[in-house]
Scaffold this motif. Structure first.
Motif, mmCIF file in Angstrom:
data_model
loop_
_atom_site.group_PDB
_atom_site.id
_atom_site.type_symbol
_atom_site.label_atom_id
_atom_site.label_comp_id
_atom_site.label_asym_id
_atom_site.label_seq_id
_atom_site.Cartn_x
_atom_site.Cartn_y
_atom_site.Cartn_z
ATOM 1 N N TYR A 240 -25.550 -55.655 32.825
ATOM 2 C CA TYR A 240 -26.091 -54.526 32.060
ATOM 3 C C TYR A 240 -27.619 -54.561 32.001
ATOM 4 O O TYR A 240 -28.274 -53.523 32.134
ATOM 5 C CB TYR A 240 -25.511 -54.524 30.639
ATOM 6 N N ALA A 241 -28.172 -55.739 31.769
ATOM 7 C CA ALA A 241 -29.636 -55.872 31.692
ATOM 8 C C ALA A 241 -30.203 -55.961 33.104
ATOM 9 O O ALA A 241 -30.767 -56.974 33.517
ATOM 10 C CB ALA A 241 -30.013 -57.099 30.880
ATOM 11 N N ALA A 242 -30.063 -54.879 33.840
ATOM 12 C CA ALA A 242 -30.494 -54.827 35.232
ATOM 13 C C ALA A 242 -31.529 -53.725 35.410
ATOM 14 O O ALA A 242 -31.367 -52.617 34.901
ATOM 15 C CB ALA A 242 -29.286 -54.573 36.141
ATOM 16 N N ARG A 243 -32.564 -54.042 36.161
ATOM 17 C CA ARG A 243 -33.658 -53.088 36.360
ATOM 18 C C ARG A 243 -33.168 -51.790 36.997
ATOM 19 O O ARG A 243 -33.643 -50.697 36.646
ATOM 20 C CB ARG A 243 -34.740 -53.745 37.217
ATOM 21 N N GLU A 244 -32.205 -51.879 37.900
ATOM 22 C CA GLU A 244 -31.739 -50.661 38.566
ATOM 23 C C GLU A 244 -31.028 -49.710 37.606
ATOM 24 O O GLU A 244 -30.950 -48.508 37.867
ATOM 25 C CB GLU A 244 -30.814 -50.993 39.742
ATOM 26 N N ARG A 245 -30.523 -50.211 36.491
ATOM 27 C CA ARG A 245 -29.904 -49.344 35.487
ATOM 28 C C ARG A 245 -30.956 -48.657 34.607
ATOM 29 O O ARG A 245 -30.709 -47.597 34.048
ATOM 30 C CB ARG A 245 -28.947 -50.161 34.594
ATOM 31 N N PHE A 246 -32.125 -49.279 34.487
ATOM 32 C CA PHE A 246 -33.172 -48.749 33.613
ATOM 33 C C PHE A 246 -34.520 -48.716 34.348
ATOM 34 O O PHE A 246 -35.480 -49.389 33.959
ATOM 35 C CB PHE A 246 -33.293 -49.610 32.348
ATOM 36 N N PRO A 247 -34.612 -47.933 35.420
ATOM 37 C CA PRO A 247 -35.884 -47.882 36.158
ATOM 38 C C PRO A 247 -37.014 -47.273 35.340
ATOM 39 O O PRO A 247 -38.184 -47.498 35.638
ATOM 40 C CB PRO A 247 -35.536 -46.989 37.359
ATOM 41 N N MET A 248 -36.684 -46.521 34.301
ATOM 42 C CA MET A 248 -37.709 -45.867 33.489
ATOM 43 C C MET A 248 -38.312 -46.811 32.452
ATOM 44 O O MET A 248 -39.392 -46.550 31.912
ATOM 45 C CB MET A 248 -37.120 -44.644 32.781
ATOM 46 N N ALA A 249 -37.630 -47.905 32.138
ATOM 47 C CA ALA A 249 -38.082 -48.800 31.073
ATOM 48 C C ALA A 249 -39.304 -49.608 31.505
ATOM 49 O O ALA A 249 -39.477 -49.933 32.681
ATOM 50 C CB ALA A 249 -36.957 -49.736 30.653
ATOM 51 N N ASP A 250 -40.143 -49.945 30.550
ATOM 52 C CA ASP A 250 -41.297 -50.792 30.832
ATOM 53 C C ASP A 250 -40.879 -52.243 31.033
ATOM 54 O O ASP A 250 -41.494 -52.977 31.792
ATOM 55 C CB ASP A 250 -42.305 -50.709 29.672
ATOM 56 N N GLU A 251 -39.805 -52.621 30.349
ATOM 57 C CA GLU A 251 -39.324 -53.994 30.464
ATOM 58 C C GLU A 251 -37.831 -54.030 30.207
ATOM 59 O O GLU A 251 -37.322 -53.331 29.325
ATOM 60 C CB GLU A 251 -40.059 -54.902 29.460
ATOM 61 N N VAL A 252 -37.113 -54.825 30.996
ATOM 62 C CA VAL A 252 -35.691 -55.060 30.794
ATOM 63 C C VAL A 252 -35.495 -56.568 30.668
ATOM 64 O O VAL A 252 -35.852 -57.322 31.577
ATOM 65 C CB VAL A 252 -34.839 -54.514 31.966
#
Length: 376
Positions: A240-252
């Motif tokens: 779940y804590a994967a960059r590809e799931r949250f490309p918009m986030a500043d940090e995962v």
């Protein structure tokens, strides 16, 4: 804070090689106007723009004026008075009953002004900044429109306006604006002339930490980022804590709930939303957040669920005084009938914005004070 996204976009356009012509900044807005002091419009040489100083009513006129102002090489203040029908004569037909003054400054291509570099550093370091700019000078005073002074949270002062005979008073007023977060128009001077200065408070974007990286966290992170907020997503599950799931986030961040207190910094965070969908994980994170200075704590889930957590935390010895509980919002979000993850995200973002702006979140039709008056 409200202008930080616009500033981010303007700075990005300047750094991306856009050829600038001029920068327009609202320095005063009285009565009914769409944008308030601090709103900006960057005009590029090809006529394209970034940002805005109105709802689209003034931009074309400002762009046209910017050609002469850029050719002249000197800043100018343009005033639009909507309190009469005169704007109908000029074809603007704005329909707003107010007065707006806009400082239009020519920009040199390939060079980011020193004050904008200070603004960029302020936003990057997540620290507030106050910027004072000359918008009018009369009599014997020797100042030019566009001269500036800026001061940060560390009290470091920059800008040519620091050499003014009124520098001490300007610095004092800038510190007050830095503290209050409210931009102001100030006048200095005596019989020999008056100096008019716009002192602007520039706040870093709100920092939101989302605890839980489920599918319903994706639209929340996306909408927050669209507003220019700084977004961090935290979850203890690698899938779940994967960059590809949250490309918009500043940090995962990959972090278990029981390690959050030691591994996740809450410094500078303005809001946190807990949405792990795991009772024990959410309770552990809630305990940590209640001990923190985070001003908005949102808990996803029914009220009874959050109340049970609070009762258990109290039994464990956590003091639940009014100051701590006043920051807690559970169930999180405004009552707008949200059902889907996207609607829930909108509800949560709207409540965070209302709380951070010290507003009720009630319909505007019931508001008796002016819409943009932050002191009412």
């Amino acid at each position: 804070m409200s202008q930080s996204k616009e500033l981010q976009d303007i700075l990005a356009a300047l750094k991306d090689g856009g050829k600038p012509r001029a920068l327009a900044t609202v320095i005063e807005a009285k009565g009914s106007t769409y944008r308030r002091a601090g709103a900006r419009l960057l005009i590029l040489e090809d006529g394209s723009t970034v940002g805005g100083v109105s709802g689209g009513c003034l931009e074309a006129d400002i762009c046209a004026r910017s050609e002469d102002i850029a050719a002249d090489g000197r800043p100018a203040v343009v005033t639009y008075d909507h309190t009469s029908d005169a704007d109908l004569v000029f074809g603007l037909a704005l329909g707003c009953n107010g007065v707006i003054r806009i400082l239009v400054e020519p920009l040199l291509q390939g060079e980011i002004p020193a004050y904008l570099q200070a603004v960029e550093n302020s936003l990057g370091s997540r620290r507030p900044l106050a910027v004072a700019v000359v918008v009018g000078c009369g009599g014997d005073l020797r100042h030019r429109s566009g001269e500036r002074l800026w001061i940060g949270a560390d009290n470091a002062i920059g800008g040519e306006l620091g050499q003014s005979p009124y520098a001490e008073r300007i610095v004092d007023d800038a510190r007050m604006v830095l503290s209050s977060g409210r931009s102001e128009l100030k006048t200095y001077g005596s019989g020999s002339g008056e100096l008019e200065i716009f002192v602007e408070a520039i706040r870093p974007p709100l920092a939101l930490i989302i605890f839980g990286a489920g599918h319903d966290a994706i639209p929340l992170a996306d909408l927050a980022k669209r507003l220019g907020w700084d977004v961090t997503v935290v979850d203890g599950r690698p899938a779940y804590a994967a960059r590809e799931r949250f490309p918009m986030a500043d940090e995962v961040r990959l972090c278990r709930a029981d390690a959050v207190a030691n591994e996740i910094s809450l410094e500078g965070a303005g809001a946190a939303v807990v949405m792990n969908h795991n009772y024990h994980h959410d309770r552990a994170i809630l305990a940590h957040l209640l001990h923190s200075p985070v001003s908005y704590i949102g808990m996803l889930g029914p009220r009874k669920r959050t109340q049970k957590m609070l009762e258990e935390l109290a039994q464990d010895g956590l003091s639940l005084d009014e100051a701590r509980l006043g920051r807690l919002h559970g169930p999180v979000g405004l009552d707008i009938g949200a059902e889907t993850p996207e609607q829930v995200a909108l509800s949560i973002i709207a409540e965070i914005l209302a709380v951070s702006s010290d507003r009720s979140g009630a319909p505007l039709k019931y508001r008796e004070a002016p819409i943009h008056d932050s002191r009412a």
